[in-house]
Design an enzyme around this catalytic site. Structure first.
Site, mmCIF file in Angstrom:
data_model
loop_
_atom_site.group_PDB
_atom_site.id
_atom_site.type_symbol
_atom_site.label_atom_id
_atom_site.label_comp_id
_atom_site.label_asym_id
_atom_site.label_seq_id
_atom_site.Cartn_x
_atom_site.Cartn_y
_atom_site.Cartn_z
ATOM 1 N N ASP A 60 9.104 2.811 -0.254
ATOM 2 C CA ASP A 60 8.302 3.409 0.378
ATOM 3 C C ASP A 60 8.308 2.860 2.002
ATOM 4 O OD1 ASP A 60 6.172 4.608 1.711
ATOM 5 O OD2 ASP A 60 4.574 3.824 0.467
ATOM 6 N N TYR A 63 0.816 -1.024 -0.012
ATOM 7 C CA TYR A 63 0.117 -0.068 0.024
ATOM 8 C C TYR A 63 0.918 1.198 -0.053
ATOM 9 C CZ TYR A 63 -3.312 3.653 1.801
ATOM 10 O OH TYR A 63 -3.966 4.985 2.052
ATOM 11 N N LYS A 91 4.635 9.219 8.913
ATOM 12 C CA LYS A 91 4.305 8.498 10.196
ATOM 13 C C LYS A 91 5.101 9.064 11.340
ATOM 14 C CE LYS A 91 1.073 5.114 8.462
ATOM 15 N NZ LYS A 91 1.132 4.471 7.241
#
Ligand code: PLP
Length: 430
Positions: free
Chosen positions: A239, A144, A267
């Site tokens: 990523d 994702y 994050k």
């Protein structure tokens, strides 16, 4: 356990927001029931609007590596807020956070701050396309990368496929530029480059795929990706929105000692505030505007309050032994649960990398998204409801990983492990 106030708030929220939420997984659709409305977080604990407290393993989906309401972050943020919250002009705080990151990361020479993980990935993709002059992107099933149009694409029916969009509203033209390949199949990556010579701008991967369970990807596979991309004039993008600053200060790149061309963060980098970033070599980053011709901008990019939180969080992460301690206590925690499960011979295991872990209702090695047995999700649903009653909070989906923070004490982890073991006894009918 009384959750009436949460239920009431959710009813109202449904009149304001699609599904009653501002991000879909929060709606509890895959576990059923009503989301908890949270009023406070402290250390390892969440308190909901009905004053129930929970040991939290969701941790805002990863950012809170120091736990909730960390004193150092709060103090640094207050100090900044007292002088104003946004200027749309450079601040010394941006230099400070960049310096913390760049001097402690062998894989980056320059960085650009943005405001979310999605924005970081979207910008990295544009940079790769601008740098190579190519349009196609190769991604992996089960990874994702945020809600970037080009990446809301899932595998089609073949092995090397142009995928199908996984959301309405994604233009066909973009879907047609995204190739989707299963994880751990280096032969298919090679095949993709053979079928589309000089067309693939970048290969993007979560080097530690943690958004569909915690999928096991070999270091050799990651290493080979870099070689194949380089040989074919494409860039390798890691990523690291979850893995960055989580499995070590240098993330997965450091853990595996593999140098990608571009890395994206989110994050943890913002210490609980909205920050993302992408970084690369000086040469690649020279293509970003205003130095170069790849446009990318943001009104609140490098926001001083968010930068302050990032500085405070990453300074803690840099302290000697930080990751070793986090790793050790997470290992002891998961080992306790696994020992219980093994003694009862349950078809259950926990996958773990550093302080990321995933409860899997299987005995199998899970190396690809399609290997996850959907029947496990029914078991997770039972476990999730049981754990809430016992005061343990997990993200409301069995496909989501859990996190341990520096704020979780051995006692917290023992309490939670005991609850999870009891929950497994319930799930497996003992
Ligand atoms: C969370 C996540 C994103 C998206 O970040 P947002 O801040 O939610 O936009 C992108 N990539 C990975 C690997 C993520 O885990």
């Amino acid at each position: 356990m009384n959750r009436s106030r949460s239920a009431e708030l959710f009813e109202t929220a449904k009149t304001y927001f699609p599904g009653g939420v501002n991000s879909p997984v929060r709606a509890f659709r895959s576990v059923g029931g009503t989301p908890l409305f949270i009023k406070q977080g402290d250390g390892a604990y969440l308190t909901d609007e009905d004053n129930n407290t929970f040991i939290d393993f969701c941790l805002s989906w990863g950012p809170l590596i120091l736990g909730h309401n960390n004193t150092r972050i709060r103090e640094k943020v207050w100090e900044t807020i007292n002088r104003g919250t946004s200027f749309g002009a450079p601040t010394a705080l941006e230099n400070e956070l960049a310096d913390l990151i760049l001097t402690n990361n062998r894989f980056l020479e320059k960085i650009r701050f943005v405001s979310s993980g999605t924005e970081a990935v979207m910008s990295a993709i544009r940079l790769a396309r601008g740098y190579t002059g190519r349009d196609k992107i190769l991604k992996f099933e089960g990874c994702y990368h945020g809600h970037v149009d080009s990446l809301l694409v899932k595998a089609g029916s073949g092995l090397v496929t142009f995928g199908n969009s996984s959301s309405a509203g994604v233009p066909k033209g973009l879907v047609n530029d995204t190739l989707v390949v299963p994880l751990n199949r280096i032969d298919l990556v090679k095949q993709a480059f053979e079928e589309y010579p000089d067309q693939i701008a970048a290969v993007i991967i979560e080097p530690i795929p943690a958004n569909n369970g915690l999928l096991q990807v070999s270091k050799e596979f990651l290493f080979c990706l870099g070689c194949i991309a380089r040989k074919n004039g494409a860039l390798l993008i890691f990523d690291e929105v979850i893995s960055g600053f989580r499995v070590g200060f240098e993330g997965a790149a450091g853990l595996y000692n593999i140098a990608p061309d571009i890395i994206t963060y989110g994050k943890i980098i913002g210490g609980g505030f909205p920050v993302g970033a992408y970084g690369a070599s000086r040469e690649i980053m020279s293509r970003v505007s205003p130095d170069g011709d790849v446009y990318q901008a943001g009104t609140l990019s490098g926001n001083p309050v968010a930068m302050s939180a990032g500085i405070a969080a990453l300074s803690e992460c840099l302290k000697p032994g930080f990751y070793e301690q986090l790793d050790d206590k997470t290992r002891r925690f998961t080992e306790k649960i696994e020992a219980h499960s093994q003694s009862r011979n349950y078809p259950f295991r926990i996958f773990r990398i550093g302080s990321i872990f995933w409860l899997a209702f299987t005995r199998a090695d899970i190396r690809a998204a399609e290997e996850i047995d959907p029947a496990g999700m029914d078991k997770f649903k039972v476990l999730h409801a049981f754990l809430l009653e016992r005061g343990v909070y997990f993200g409301p989906s069995g496909y989501e990983v859990g996190f341990v923070s520096a704020a979780h004490s051995e006692t917290d982890l023992d309490t939670a492990a005991a609850a999870i073991c009891d929950g497994l006894d319930l799930v497996y009918g003992q």
